[in-house]
Scaffold this active site. Structure first.
Site, PDB file in Angstrom:
ATOM      1  CB  CYS A   1     -31.958 -39.785  51.372  1.00 61.70           C
ATOM      2  SG  CYS A   1     -32.888 -39.134  50.173  1.00 61.70           S
TER       3      CYS A   1
ATOM      4  CG  ASN B   1     -33.394 -34.882  46.700  1.00 64.04           C
ATOM      5  OD1 ASN B   1     -33.324 -34.046  45.947  1.00 64.04           O
ATOM      6  ND2 ASN B   1     -34.013 -34.785  47.864  1.00 64.04           N
TER       7      ASN B   1
ATOM      8  CB  CYS C   1     -37.199 -43.007  48.763  1.00 63.45           C
ATOM      9  SG  CYS C   1     -37.256 -43.703  46.952  1.00 63.45           S
ATOM     10  NE  ARG C   2     -33.203 -43.313  52.338  1.00 64.85           N
ATOM     11  CZ  ARG C   2     -32.295 -43.524  52.575  1.00 64.85           C
ATOM     12  NH1 ARG C   2     -31.967 -44.104  53.552  1.00 64.85           N
ATOM     13  NH2 ARG C   2     -31.461 -43.417  51.440  1.00 64.85           N
ATOM     14  CB  SER C   3     -34.231 -36.185  51.415  1.00 67.36           C
ATOM     15  OG  SER C   3     -34.127 -36.374  50.178  1.00 67.36           O
TER      16      SER C   3
ATOM     17  CG  ASP D   1     -32.932 -46.413  49.925  1.00 69.91           C
ATOM     18  OD1 ASP D   1     -33.978 -46.139  49.734  1.00 69.91           O
ATOM     19  OD2 ASP D   1     -31.905 -46.211  49.240  1.00 69.91           O
TER      20      ASP D   1
HETATM   21  P1  4NP Z   1     -33.326 -42.513  48.391  1.00 71.67           P
HETATM   22  O1  4NP Z   1     -33.485 -43.836  47.861  1.00 71.67           O
HETATM   23  O2  4NP Z   1     -32.038 -42.228  48.715  1.00 71.67           O
HETATM   24  O3  4NP Z   1     -34.317 -42.517  49.686  1.00 71.67           O
HETATM   25  O4  4NP Z   1     -33.889 -41.206  47.502  1.00 71.67           O
HETATM   26  C1  4NP Z   1     -32.768 -44.041  46.696  1.00 71.67           C
HETATM   27  C2  4NP Z   1     -33.523 -43.872  45.474  1.00 71.67           C
HETATM   28  C3  4NP Z   1     -32.736 -44.271  44.341  1.00 71.67           C
HETATM   29  C4  4NP Z   1     -31.341 -44.694  44.282  1.00 71.67           C
HETATM   30  C5  4NP Z   1     -30.910 -44.965  45.547  1.00 71.67           C
HETATM   31  C6  4NP Z   1     -31.679 -44.569  46.769  1.00 71.67           C
HETATM   32  N1  4NP Z   1     -30.780 -45.020  43.056  1.00 71.67           N
HETATM   33  O5  4NP Z   1     -29.724 -45.844  43.306  1.00 71.67           O
HETATM   34  O6  4NP Z   1     -31.149 -44.718  42.026  1.00 71.67           O
END
Ligand code: 4NP
Length: 159
Positions: free
Chosen positions: A7, A10, A12-14, A123
Site C-alpha cells: 500500500c 505500509n 494501515c492496509r498492507s 485508504d
Molecule cells: P496505508 O495508509 O497506505 O494504508 O498504510 C497510509 C498511511 C500513511 C500515509 C498514507 C497512507 N501517509 O501519508 O503517511
C-alpha cells in the site's frame, strides 16, 4: 509461494492484508512467505496504525510484531505475487519494477475477488474505526479468494 502486500504507507492496509493472509495460511497448514511494504518510506520502522491493530486483534489477528518498510528492488525478484491495495499503488509498482517480465506478478488484490465491482481498497488513514473494519472485511474476502485461486484451499499433506 512468496506474497508481498503493498500500500502507500505500509501502516494501515498492507499490514492487515499480511496478517489476514498469514492467518488463513496457518489455518490450512501452509508454509508460505508473506510480507508487506509501502511505496513511501515515511513509516519505515513504525508499528502498524493503532486502528489496524485494533480491528485485527478483534478478529484474532495479531499484527503488532510487524514494522513498516519501503518497497525495494529485490522485492521484484524475491516475491512470486505482489498485491497492490489500489490503482495508484499498482501504477507505482509497475513503474518501479526493474524488468518487464516482473510486471505479471503485480496485481490489484481485489482482482482476485470474483464479482467484486470495487477495484481499490480505499485508504482508511485518518478515517474512523468503521473504515478500518470495512477494510478488514474486504481484505479477508480477497485473501481467501486469492488463496483458493492458488490451490491453497486444502490442508497441506506434507509430513
Ligand atoms: P496505508 O495508509 O497506505 O494504508 O498504510 C497510509 C498511511 C500513511 C500515509 C498514507 C497512507 N501517509 O501519508 O503517511
Amino acid at each position: 509461494m512468496k506474497v508481498l502486500m503493498v500500500c502507500l504507507g505500509n501502516i494501515c492496509r498492507s499490514p492487515l492484508a499480511e496478517g489476514i493472509l498469514k492467518k488463513h495460511l496457518e489455518k490450512r497448514g501452509l508454509d508460505w512467505t508473506v510480507d508487506s511494504a509501502g511505496i513511501g518510506a515515511w513509516h519505515a520502522g513504525d508499528l502498524p496504525h493503532h486502528s489496524s491493530r485494533q480491528v485485527a486483534k478483534a478478529h484474532g489477528v495479531d499484527i503488532s510484531e510487524q514494522r513498516g518498510r519501503q518497497v525495494r528492488r529485490s522485492d521484484f525478484t524475491e516475491f512470486d505475487h505482489i498485491l497492490a491495495m489500489d490503482s495508484e499503488n499498482l501504477a507505482d509498482l509497475q513503474r518501479l519494477a526493474p524488468e518487464p517480465g516482473q510486471q505479471a506478478k503485480i496485481q490489484l488484490i481485489l482482482s482476485h475477488l470474483e464479482g467484486e465491482s470495487l477495484r481499490d481498497v480505499s485508504d482508511p488513514y485518518g478515517r474512523t474505526l468503521e473504515h478500518f473494519e470495512a477494510v478488514f472485511q474486504l481484505l479477508d474476502r480477497a485473501c481467501q479468494a486469492f488463496l483458493e485461486k492458488q490451490g491453497g484451499a486444502s490442508v497441506s499433506v506434507h509430513p
